[in-house]
Scaffold this motif. Structure first.
Motif, short mmCIF file in Angstrom:
data_model
loop_
_atom_site.label_atom_id
_atom_site.label_comp_id
_atom_site.label_asym_id
_atom_site.label_seq_id
_atom_site.Cartn_x
_atom_site.Cartn_y
_atom_site.Cartn_z
N VAL A 62 -8.83 27.11 -14.23
CA VAL A 62 -9.78 27.37 -13.14
C VAL A 62 -9.13 27.41 -11.78
O VAL A 62 -9.81 27.67 -10.77
CB VAL A 62 -10.93 26.34 -13.14
N LYS A 63 -7.85 27.14 -11.70
CA LYS A 63 -7.15 27.14 -10.42
C LYS A 63 -7.32 28.48 -9.71
O LYS A 63 -7.17 29.54 -10.32
CB LYS A 63 -5.67 26.85 -10.62
N GLY A 64 -7.63 28.39 -8.42
CA GLY A 64 -7.81 29.59 -7.63
C GLY A 64 -9.19 30.19 -7.73
O GLY A 64 -9.54 31.11 -6.97
N ARG A 65 -10.01 29.69 -8.63
CA ARG A 65 -11.38 30.21 -8.80
C ARG A 65 -12.44 29.15 -8.50
O ARG A 65 -13.51 29.49 -8.00
CB ARG A 65 -11.57 30.72 -10.23
N PHE A 66 -12.16 27.91 -8.82
CA PHE A 66 -13.11 26.82 -8.62
C PHE A 66 -12.65 25.93 -7.48
O PHE A 66 -11.45 25.73 -7.28
CB PHE A 66 -13.22 25.96 -9.88
N THR A 67 -13.63 25.39 -6.77
CA THR A 67 -13.33 24.45 -5.69
C THR A 67 -14.26 23.25 -5.79
O THR A 67 -15.49 23.42 -5.80
CB THR A 67 -13.51 25.11 -4.31
N ILE A 68 -13.67 22.07 -5.85
CA ILE A 68 -14.46 20.85 -5.87
C ILE A 68 -14.51 20.29 -4.46
O ILE A 68 -13.53 20.36 -3.71
CB ILE A 68 -13.87 19.82 -6.86
N SER A 69 -15.68 19.77 -4.09
CA SER A 69 -15.82 19.16 -2.77
C SER A 69 -16.79 17.99 -2.87
O SER A 69 -17.51 17.84 -3.86
CB SER A 69 -16.30 20.19 -1.74
N ARG A 70 -16.80 17.22 -1.81
CA ARG A 70 -17.57 15.97 -1.87
C ARG A 70 -18.16 15.70 -0.50
O ARG A 70 -17.47 15.77 0.51
CB ARG A 70 -16.62 14.85 -2.29
N ASP A 71 -19.43 15.38 -0.47
CA ASP A 71 -20.13 14.98 0.75
C ASP A 71 -20.46 13.50 0.61
O ASP A 71 -21.41 13.14 -0.06
CB ASP A 71 -21.39 15.83 0.94
N TYR A 72 -19.67 12.66 1.28
CA TYR A 72 -19.86 11.21 1.14
C TYR A 72 -21.19 10.77 1.73
O TYR A 72 -21.83 9.85 1.23
CB TYR A 72 -18.71 10.47 1.78
N ALA A 73 -21.62 11.42 2.79
CA ALA A 73 -22.89 11.04 3.43
C ALA A 73 -24.08 11.30 2.51
O ALA A 73 -25.06 10.56 2.53
CB ALA A 73 -23.06 11.81 4.73
N LYS A 74 -23.97 12.34 1.70
CA LYS A 74 -25.06 12.69 0.79
C LYS A 74 -24.81 12.17 -0.63
O LYS A 74 -25.62 12.42 -1.52
CB LYS A 74 -25.24 14.21 0.75
N ASN A 75 -23.70 11.49 -0.83
CA ASN A 75 -23.35 11.00 -2.19
C ASN A 75 -23.43 12.14 -3.21
O ASN A 75 -23.98 11.97 -4.31
CB ASN A 75 -24.27 9.87 -2.62
N THR A 76 -22.89 13.26 -2.84
CA THR A 76 -22.99 14.45 -3.69
C THR A 76 -21.62 15.10 -3.86
O THR A 76 -20.83 15.16 -2.92
CB THR A 76 -23.97 15.47 -3.08
N VAL A 77 -21.37 15.56 -5.06
CA VAL A 77 -20.15 16.29 -5.38
C VAL A 77 -20.55 17.69 -5.81
O VAL A 77 -21.55 17.88 -6.52
CB VAL A 77 -19.37 15.59 -6.51
N TYR A 78 -19.77 18.65 -5.37
CA TYR A 78 -20.07 20.05 -5.66
C TYR A 78 -18.93 20.70 -6.44
O TYR A 78 -17.77 20.26 -6.36
CB TYR A 78 -20.26 20.83 -4.36
N LEU A 79 -19.26 21.74 -7.14
CA LEU A 79 -18.25 22.58 -7.77
C LEU A 79 -18.62 24.03 -7.50
O LEU A 79 -19.59 24.54 -8.06
CB LEU A 79 -18.15 22.32 -9.28
N GLN A 80 -17.87 24.65 -6.62
CA GLN A 80 -18.05 26.07 -6.34
C GLN A 80 -17.24 26.86 -7.35
O GLN A 80 -16.02 26.67 -7.44
CB GLN A 80 -17.61 26.41 -4.92
N MET A 81 -17.90 27.72 -8.08
CA MET A 81 -17.24 28.48 -9.13
C MET A 81 -17.34 29.97 -8.82
O MET A 81 -18.45 30.51 -8.74
CB MET A 81 -17.89 28.19 -10.49
N ASN A 82 -16.21 30.57 -8.60
CA ASN A 82 -16.15 32.01 -8.30
C ASN A 82 -15.40 32.74 -9.41
O ASN A 82 -14.71 32.12 -10.22
CB ASN A 82 -15.44 32.23 -6.97
N SER A 83 -15.54 34.05 -9.41
CA SER A 83 -14.86 34.89 -10.39
C SER A 83 -15.05 34.35 -11.81
O SER A 83 -14.10 34.20 -12.58
CB SER A 83 -13.36 34.98 -10.06
N LEU A 84 -16.27 34.05 -12.12
CA LEU A 84 -16.57 33.44 -13.42
C LEU A 84 -16.25 34.38 -14.57
O LEU A 84 -16.42 35.61 -14.46
CB LEU A 84 -18.03 33.01 -13.47
N ARG A 85 -15.82 33.78 -15.65
CA ARG A 85 -15.42 34.51 -16.85
C ARG A 85 -16.25 34.04 -18.03
O ARG A 85 -16.74 32.90 -18.03
CB ARG A 85 -13.94 34.26 -17.15
N PRO A 86 -16.37 34.83 -19.06
CA PRO A 86 -17.12 34.40 -20.25
C PRO A 86 -16.60 33.08 -20.82
O PRO A 86 -17.38 32.26 -21.32
CB PRO A 86 -16.93 35.56 -21.23
N GLU A 87 -15.31 32.85 -20.73
CA GLU A 87 -14.74 31.61 -21.25
C GLU A 87 -15.09 30.38 -20.42
O GLU A 87 -14.77 29.25 -20.81
CB GLU A 87 -13.22 31.72 -21.40
#
Length: 114
Positions: A62-87
């Motif tokens: 997933v390198k170069g396609r996915f980005t993990i981020s974290r908002d400590y104030a909201k106690n939330t973690v995100y995963l942005q997924m781009n260029s998604l593939r069937p796999e």
């Protein structure tokens, strides 16, 4: 207490999705947190991981396609997924890294298909 991931869905190849994992119980605190996925017939695998003050790490697939981020104030973690593939089709979960079995939630289904 379980962690609930959300934001999954059906998307065409090349599309994008953003997953969210809100930690209402403050389980994450300052621990390292990860996104995991499990495809049918396969073992659950770590996709991305993030900790305070350290660079995120990603699975090679997933390198170069996915980005993990974290908002400590909201106690939330995100995963942005781009260029998604069937796999990338799988159920996606959030948990600490290393994971605690009692925190596995239902996950959110991501299906990449035309």
């Amino acid at each position: 207490v379980q962690l609930q991931a959300s934001g999954g869905g059906l998307v065409q190849p090349g599309g994008s999705l953003r997953l969210s994992c809100r930690d209402s119980q403050k389980i994450f605190s300052n621990n390292v947190v990860g996104w995991y996925r499990q495809a049918p017939g396969k073992q659950r695998e770590l996709v991305a991981s993030i900790g305070r003050g350290s660079e995120p790490i990603y699975a090679d697939s997933v390198k170069g396609r996915f980005t993990i981020s974290r908002d400590y104030a909201k106690n939330t973690v995100y995963l942005q997924m781009n260029s998604l593939r069937p796999e990338d089709t799988a159920v996606y979960y959030c948990n600490k890294n290393p994971p605690y079995s009692r925190y596995w939630g239902q996950g959110t289904q991501v299906t990449v298909s035309s």
